[in-house]
Design a protein around this motif. Structure first.
Motif: not given
Length: 400
Positions: A245-246, A254-259, A261-262
């Motif tokens: 994901v880029i 916010t994107v880090a929270g929705d994506v 961790d794997d």
């Protein structure tokens, strides 16, 4: 076609030398077009003249015909500074020697180019009027400086000039550069998160996003482009996990929270930090954010001049985020375009944009110059990820 290539991915070739050395005639002969005014009057070329050209196998390049470095007077000094700025971002230099031959003046030009670590070839121009002396040839040979005897009038060795440019070009210009293509494979899905806000250009995407999406398609992978508020639903509806994901750096938290961790995650600007600069150095530079104190000055470097909007990323958002993160009263100064301040030492940190409008040579010179003067440098994407607390995750795909 060459006129449409992004400025930041072009090879930059600069002709440098005295006034009336025949630089304008040579560039006309090389590109086989009359793009520079030619005259026997010294100083005809006042500002750098750019000519886009397709030089295979390198692809799109830009030739710069510059004002003579022996210009005089107050206006002449300004022209010389303009020429030196062009040299600063040059990938290859053509040192044009006129009828005066190689004097101490020409040796100073060559010394300056050597200090900048610019590959170059010496062109003894006007071969129909003068041939280089034995002393000049020995000077070139003793210093291992490549040289050619040429003539714009007769066409002598014009093709050899082009061959020399190709040989001197940086290796990355002879190969297809990689933005993210080494982070996924053929058939993989790559999700690109592209927020649309006031700063987004009407009717198009910004250049880093376009280049990354094009590379995904060139690698025979699948590009899925969504806005930030759609990422969670998109991932839940996908039949298999994306390889990567880029995201735009502005919404990285916010994107880090929705994506999950794997799933590997990075940002467009971080990709450009690697593509155009030195990612490890820029990551290390971000550590300086933790050392900022009241009254420190941070330079925000922008590669392109643009009309800033109410929530401009470099002039509003980054200063706000850094201030919130540090809790310090830090001052911010902005330099746009190809200008870069001479008094770098006054800055505690440089935060540079993704450099999509600079070539890699110019960006690396900026990194090198900051390192030489002891000024940490980072870039937008790395700095934002740092102050948002997600930097380790964003750089994880690169195995630094």
């Amino acid at each position: 076609m060459s006129n449409k290539a992004p400025r930041g991915v072009r090879l930059v070739i600069t002709l440098a030398g005295r006034r009336n050395a025949g630089k304008s005639s040579l560039i006309n002969a090389i590109v086989d077009q009359d793009i520079s005014i030619v005259s026997d009057q010294p100083g005809t070329t006042t500002d750098a003249v750019a000519k886009h050209y397709e030089l295979l196998p390198l692809g799109p390049v830009t030739f710069y015909d510059t004002a003579g470095l022996d210009d005089t007077g107050e206006l002449g000094e300004l022209r010389i500074k303009a020429t030196q700025k062009v040299l600063w971002r040059s990938d290859v230099a053509l040192v044009v020697i006129g009828e005066e031959g190689i004097t101490d003046y020409e040796k100073n030009i060559i010394s300056n180019i050597c200090e900048l670590k610019i590959p170059f070839v010496i062109l003894f121009n006007k071969n129909d009027l003068r041939t280089p002396s034995a002393e000049e040839l020995n000077y070139c040979r003793e210093n291992n400086f490549p040289f050619l005897e040429v003539s714009a009038t007769t066409g002598l060795n014009i093709k050899e000039i082009k061959k020399a440019i190709i040989e001197l070009s940086p290796d990355e210009m002879k190969q297809t550069p990689v933005l993210a293509g080494d982070l996924f494979g053929e058939g993989d899905w790559v999700v690109c998160v592209v927020p649309i806000d006031l700063a987004a250009p009407k009717g198009r995407l910004i250049l880093p996003q376009v280049q990354v999406i094009r590379e995904i398609l060139d690698c025979d992978a699948v590009a899925v482009t969504v806005k930030d508020r759609e990422i969670e639903e998109t991932l839940s509806n996908m039949k298999r996990k994306p390889a990567l994901v880029i995201t735009d750096s502005q919404v990285v938290l916010t994107v880090a929270g929705d994506v999950p961790d794997d799933i590997p995650l990075t940002t467009f600007s971080t990709l450009f930090a690697r593509f155009k600069g030195d990612l490890p150095s820029l990551v290390k530079g971000a550590e300086a954010i933790d050392t900022l104190e009241n009254g420190d000055i941070v330079l925000v470097g922008e590669a392109c001049s643009h009309h800033d909007v109410a929530d401009d990323i470099g002039r509003v958002k980054i200063p706000r985020w850094v201030t919130q993160y540090t809790g310090k009263n830090v001052k911010f100064e902005t330099y746009a375009g190809h200008d870069f301040p001479e008094d770098l030492e006054k800055y505690k940190l440089v935060i540079h944009c993704g450099a999509c409008m600079l070539n890699r040579t110019e960006m690396l010179r900026r990194v090198t110059e900051c390192n030489r003067r002891g000024v940490p440098i980072t870039n937008y994407g790395v700095a934002i990820s740092k102050v948002q607390g997600v930097l380790e995750r964003i750089i994880a795909p690169f195995n630094l």
